[in-house]
Design a protein around this motif. Structure first.
Motif, PDB file in Angstrom:
ATOM      1  N   ARG A  40     -19.558  43.267  82.323  1.00 43.50           N
ATOM      2  CA  ARG A  40     -20.363  42.741  81.218  1.00 43.50           C
ATOM      3  C   ARG A  40     -21.812  43.167  81.426  1.00 43.50           C
ATOM      4  N   GLU A  41     -22.466  43.567  80.331  1.00 41.20           N
ATOM      5  CA  GLU A  41     -23.830  44.063  80.434  1.00 41.20           C
ATOM      6  C   GLU A  41     -24.748  43.358  79.437  1.00 41.20           C
ATOM      7  N   PHE A  42     -26.000  43.305  79.813  1.00 36.52           N
ATOM      8  CA  PHE A  42     -27.027  42.706  78.973  1.00 36.52           C
ATOM      9  C   PHE A  42     -27.272  43.563  77.735  1.00 36.52           C
ATOM     10  N   VAL A  43     -27.460  42.901  76.602  1.00 39.39           N
ATOM     11  CA  VAL A  43     -27.780  43.593  75.359  1.00 39.39           C
ATOM     12  C   VAL A  43     -29.164  43.191  74.858  1.00 39.39           C
ATOM     13  N   ALA A  44     -29.376  41.889  74.696  1.00 38.34           N
ATOM     14  CA  ALA A  44     -30.644  41.422  74.149  1.00 38.34           C
ATOM     15  C   ALA A  44     -30.814  39.946  74.504  1.00 38.34           C
ATOM     16  N   ALA A  45     -32.071  39.491  74.409  1.00 32.01           N
ATOM     17  CA  ALA A  45     -32.362  38.080  74.655  1.00 32.01           C
ATOM     18  C   ALA A  45     -33.560  37.671  73.830  1.00 32.01           C
ATOM     19  N   ALA A  76     -36.555  30.506  80.708  1.00 32.65           N
ATOM     20  CA  ALA A  76     -37.020  31.651  79.927  1.00 32.65           C
ATOM     21  C   ALA A  76     -35.855  32.642  79.788  1.00 32.65           C
ATOM     22  N   PRO A  77     -35.931  33.545  78.817  1.00 31.33           N
ATOM     23  CA  PRO A  77     -34.839  34.509  78.633  1.00 31.33           C
ATOM     24  C   PRO A  77     -34.530  35.277  79.913  1.00 31.33           C
ATOM     25  N   GLN A  78     -33.251  35.421  80.186  1.00 29.07           N
ATOM     26  CA  GLN A  78     -32.794  36.116  81.382  1.00 29.07           C
ATOM     27  C   GLN A  78     -32.126  37.426  80.989  1.00 29.07           C
ATOM     28  N   LEU A  79     -32.257  38.411  81.852  1.00 28.84           N
ATOM     29  CA  LEU A  79     -31.641  39.703  81.580  1.00 28.84           C
ATOM     30  C   LEU A  79     -30.358  39.896  82.378  1.00 28.84           C
ATOM     31  N   ASN A  80     -30.009  38.878  83.142  1.00 26.29           N
ATOM     32  CA  ASN A  80     -28.819  38.934  83.985  1.00 26.29           C
ATOM     33  C   ASN A  80     -27.889  37.803  83.582  1.00 26.29           C
ATOM     34  N   GLU A  81     -26.605  38.083  83.532  1.00 28.16           N
ATOM     35  CA  GLU A  81     -25.661  37.061  83.066  1.00 28.16           C
ATOM     36  C   GLU A  81     -25.640  35.848  83.975  1.00 28.16           C
ATOM     37  N   MET A  87     -31.714  32.321  74.303  1.00 25.25           N
ATOM     38  CA  MET A  87     -30.379  32.862  74.059  1.00 25.25           C
ATOM     39  C   MET A  87     -30.302  34.319  74.477  1.00 25.25           C
ATOM     40  N   GLY A  88     -29.143  34.700  74.925  1.00 28.15           N
ATOM     41  CA  GLY A  88     -28.913  36.088  75.301  1.00 28.15           C
ATOM     42  C   GLY A  88     -27.647  36.599  74.664  1.00 28.15           C
ATOM     43  N   TRP A  89     -27.585  37.901  74.527  1.00 29.28           N
ATOM     44  CA  TRP A  89     -26.375  38.582  74.055  1.00 29.28           C
ATOM     45  C   TRP A  89     -25.942  39.577  75.127  1.00 29.28           C
ATOM     46  N   PHE A  90     -24.660  39.580  75.380  1.00 26.66           N
ATOM     47  CA  PHE A  90     -24.074  40.483  76.353  1.00 26.66           C
ATOM     48  C   PHE A  90     -22.839  41.119  75.732  1.00 26.66           C
ATOM     49  N   ARG A  91     -22.370  42.187  76.330  1.00 26.68           N
ATOM     50  CA  ARG A  91     -21.145  42.816  75.850  1.00 26.68           C
ATOM     51  C   ARG A  91     -20.332  43.328  77.023  1.00 26.68           C
ATOM     52  N   GLN A  92     -19.046  43.434  76.781  1.00 27.61           N
ATOM     53  CA  GLN A  92     -18.145  43.929  77.807  1.00 27.61           C
ATOM     54  C   GLN A  92     -17.101  44.824  77.174  1.00 27.61           C
ATOM     55  N   SER A 139     -40.565  35.963  71.872  1.00 28.94           N
ATOM     56  CA  SER A 139     -40.318  36.976  72.904  1.00 28.94           C
ATOM     57  C   SER A 139     -38.886  37.478  72.789  1.00 28.94           C
ATOM     58  N   THR A 140     -38.753  38.785  72.740  1.00 32.88           N
ATOM     59  CA  THR A 140     -37.429  39.401  72.677  1.00 32.88           C
ATOM     60  C   THR A 140     -37.333  40.518  73.708  1.00 32.88           C
ATOM     61  N   TYR A 141     -36.124  40.776  74.133  1.00 32.53           N
ATOM     62  CA  TYR A 141     -35.864  41.772  75.168  1.00 32.53           C
ATOM     63  C   TYR A 141     -34.600  42.537  74.789  1.00 32.53           C
ATOM     64  N   TYR A 142     -34.591  43.827  75.122  1.00 29.31           N
ATOM     65  CA  TYR A 142     -33.452  44.664  74.761  1.00 29.31           C
ATOM     66  C   TYR A 142     -33.074  45.599  75.892  1.00 29.31           C
ATOM     67  N   ALA A 143     -31.798  45.889  75.971  1.00 27.97           N
ATOM     68  CA  ALA A 143     -31.340  46.958  76.847  1.00 27.97           C
ATOM     69  C   ALA A 143     -31.797  48.281  76.253  1.00 27.97           C
ATOM     70  N   ASP A 144     -32.070  49.236  77.114  1.00 26.72           N
ATOM     71  CA  ASP A 144     -32.540  50.539  76.632  1.00 26.72           C
ATOM     72  C   ASP A 144     -31.543  51.178  75.667  1.00 26.72           C
ATOM     73  N   SER A 145     -30.277  50.925  75.892  1.00 25.63           N
ATOM     74  CA  SER A 145     -29.237  51.564  75.087  1.00 25.63           C
ATOM     75  C   SER A 145     -29.209  51.087  73.640  1.00 25.63           C
ATOM     76  N   VAL A 146     -29.849  49.949  73.354  1.00 24.36           N
ATOM     77  CA  VAL A 146     -29.805  49.419  71.995  1.00 24.36           C
ATOM     78  C   VAL A 146     -31.178  49.317  71.349  1.00 24.36           C
ATOM     79  N   LYS A 147     -32.224  49.616  72.091  1.00 22.07           N
ATOM     80  CA  LYS A 147     -33.581  49.532  71.538  1.00 22.07           C
ATOM     81  C   LYS A 147     -33.711  50.408  70.307  1.00 22.07           C
ATOM     82  N   GLY A 148     -34.329  49.835  69.286  1.00 23.87           N
ATOM     83  CA  GLY A 148     -34.521  50.573  68.054  1.00 23.87           C
ATOM     84  C   GLY A 148     -33.334  50.504  67.109  1.00 23.87           C
TER      85      GLY A 148
END
Length: 123
Positions: free
Chosen positions: A45-50, A102-107, A34-39, A57-66
């Motif tokens: 639309r930009e990637f947020v997390a997956a 696998a989790p994708q970082l691109n919509e 699953m992925g989360w995106f926002r617009q 395994s989790t992945y985050y955009a730099d803008s939301v890390k932490g």
């Protein structure tokens, strides 16, 4: 086919928190990442997390890390995006998406999308 429905958006003051949920139905929940995106208005639309199917395994955009944390409860067929220390620049429509890879970082990597939920952060 996968059907996704987001909820949990709303209006919150800067520094506050929200938890978005993504309820899934259709194909077996554990079979997809699953992925989360926002617009935001006027922006792409930009990637947020997956998160992977297992949650390992989790992945985050730099803008939301932490500040944001992605998770899932496979027993409830639901994914979550916990958003803490929200900032006005987090204001956007948030979408969850599913992929059988696998989790994708691109919509472009996601075939299934929810309708979105609005998050507004006031300063």
């Amino acid at each position: 086919q996968v059907h996704l429905v987001e909820s949990g958006g709303g209006l919150v003051q800067a520094g506050g928190s929200l938890r978005l949920s993504c309820a899934a139905s259709g194909r077996t929940f554990i079979s997809y990442s699953m992925g989360w995106f926002r617009q935001a208005p006027g922006k792409e639309r930009e990637f947020v997390a997956a998160i992977s199917w297992s949650g390992s395994s989790t992945y985050y955009a730099d803008s939301v890390k932490g500040r944001f944390r992605v998770s899932r409860d496979n027993a409830k067929n639901t994914g979550y995006l916990q958003m803490n220390n929200l900032k006005p620049e987090d204001t956007a429509s948030y979408y969850c998406a599913a992929t059988f890879t696998a989790p994708q970082l691109n919509e472009a990597g996601y075939a299934y999308w929810g309708q979105g939920t609005q998050v507004t952060v006031s300063s």
